[in-house]
Design a protein around this motif. Structure first.
Motif, short mmCIF file in Angstrom:
data_model
loop_
_atom_site.label_atom_id
_atom_site.label_comp_id
_atom_site.label_asym_id
_atom_site.label_seq_id
_atom_site.Cartn_x
_atom_site.Cartn_y
_atom_site.Cartn_z
N LEU A 19 0.86 -1.17 0.00
CA LEU A 19 0.00 0.00 0.00
C LEU A 19 0.90 1.22 0.00
O LEU A 19 1.83 1.33 0.81
CB LEU A 19 -0.90 0.02 1.22
CG LEU A 19 -2.12 -0.91 1.17
CD1 LEU A 19 -1.73 -2.36 1.23
CD2 LEU A 19 -3.06 -0.57 2.29
N LYS A 22 0.09 7.42 2.84
CA LYS A 22 0.20 7.63 4.29
C LYS A 22 -0.03 6.37 5.11
O LYS A 22 0.50 6.25 6.20
CB LYS A 22 -0.75 8.74 4.74
CG LYS A 22 -2.21 8.43 4.57
CD LYS A 22 -3.09 9.53 5.10
CE LYS A 22 -4.53 9.10 4.92
NZ LYS A 22 -5.39 9.60 5.94
N ASP A 23 -0.81 5.44 4.64
CA ASP A 23 -1.06 4.18 5.36
C ASP A 23 -0.21 3.05 4.80
O ASP A 23 -0.67 1.91 4.69
CB ASP A 23 -2.55 3.81 5.29
CG ASP A 23 -3.42 4.83 5.99
OD1 ASP A 23 -2.98 5.39 7.00
OD2 ASP A 23 -4.55 5.07 5.53
N ALA A 24 1.04 3.34 4.44
CA ALA A 24 1.91 2.36 3.78
C ALA A 24 2.11 1.11 4.64
O ALA A 24 2.32 1.19 5.85
CB ALA A 24 3.26 3.00 3.46
N ARG A 25 1.97 -0.03 3.99
CA ARG A 25 2.25 -1.32 4.61
C ARG A 25 2.36 -2.35 3.50
O ARG A 25 1.99 -2.08 2.35
CB ARG A 25 1.17 -1.71 5.61
CG ARG A 25 -0.18 -2.04 5.02
CD ARG A 25 -1.17 -2.45 6.12
NE ARG A 25 -2.38 -3.02 5.58
CZ ARG A 25 -3.51 -2.36 5.36
NH1 ARG A 25 -3.58 -1.07 5.62
NH2 ARG A 25 -4.56 -2.97 4.87
N ASN A 45 -6.58 -8.01 5.75
CA ASN A 45 -6.97 -6.70 6.27
C ASN A 45 -7.61 -5.86 5.17
O ASN A 45 -7.27 -6.01 4.00
CB ASN A 45 -5.74 -5.97 6.82
CG ASN A 45 -5.11 -6.72 7.96
OD1 ASN A 45 -5.73 -6.94 8.99
ND2 ASN A 45 -3.87 -7.15 7.78
N ILE A 47 -8.60 -2.63 2.71
CA ILE A 47 -7.91 -1.56 2.01
C ILE A 47 -8.96 -0.52 1.62
O ILE A 47 -10.01 -0.87 1.08
CB ILE A 47 -7.19 -2.08 0.75
CG1 ILE A 47 -6.05 -3.03 1.14
CG2 ILE A 47 -6.65 -0.92 -0.09
CD1 ILE A 47 -5.31 -3.62 -0.05
N THR A 51 -6.89 3.71 -2.66
CA THR A 51 -5.50 3.52 -2.25
C THR A 51 -4.66 3.05 -3.43
O THR A 51 -5.04 2.14 -4.15
CB THR A 51 -5.40 2.48 -1.11
OG1 THR A 51 -6.18 2.94 0.00
CG2 THR A 51 -3.97 2.25 -0.68
#
Length: 108
Positions: A19, A22-25, A45, A47, A51
């Protein structure tokens, strides 16, 4: 009645989804089906639609965008619209290495 513009093809391939933003993972996911313009992937999880994603599989990666996310018991099905596809990364890496190595340059 089927409303899709293109046929979908069943799949069961493991991929890595990064991802972006700002919500990088990074997560491991499974491709459930694919078409020429998109994928349906299953993740543990959710998304958020909109994104930006980088999807890695085999010798390629895809830049894409999540367009929907539906919960399914202990997993989430995410619809992904493909944007850019880069294949043959190993061959590209070898060519770049050849150019970077001054010994590989031949003179006339």
């Amino acid at each position: 009645m089927e409303q899709r513009k293109e046929p979908r093809f069943a799949a069961n391939q493991s991929i890595t989804v990064e991802l972006l933003g700002k919500d990088a993972r990074t997560e491991t996911a499974t491709v459930k089906n694919a078409s020429s313009r998109g994928l349906a992937i299953e993740l543990p999880n959710p998304i958020v639609p909109g994104t930006a994603l980088k999807i890695d599989f085999e010798d390629s990666f895809v830049l894409a965008e999540a367009v929907y996310c539906h919960g399914e018991s202990d997993s989430y099905l995410v619809g992904v619209e493909l944007d850019q596809v880069l294949c043959g990364l190993s061959a590209l890496g070898r060519k770049l290495q050849e150019f970077a190595d001054p010994r590989s340059v031949t003179t006339p």
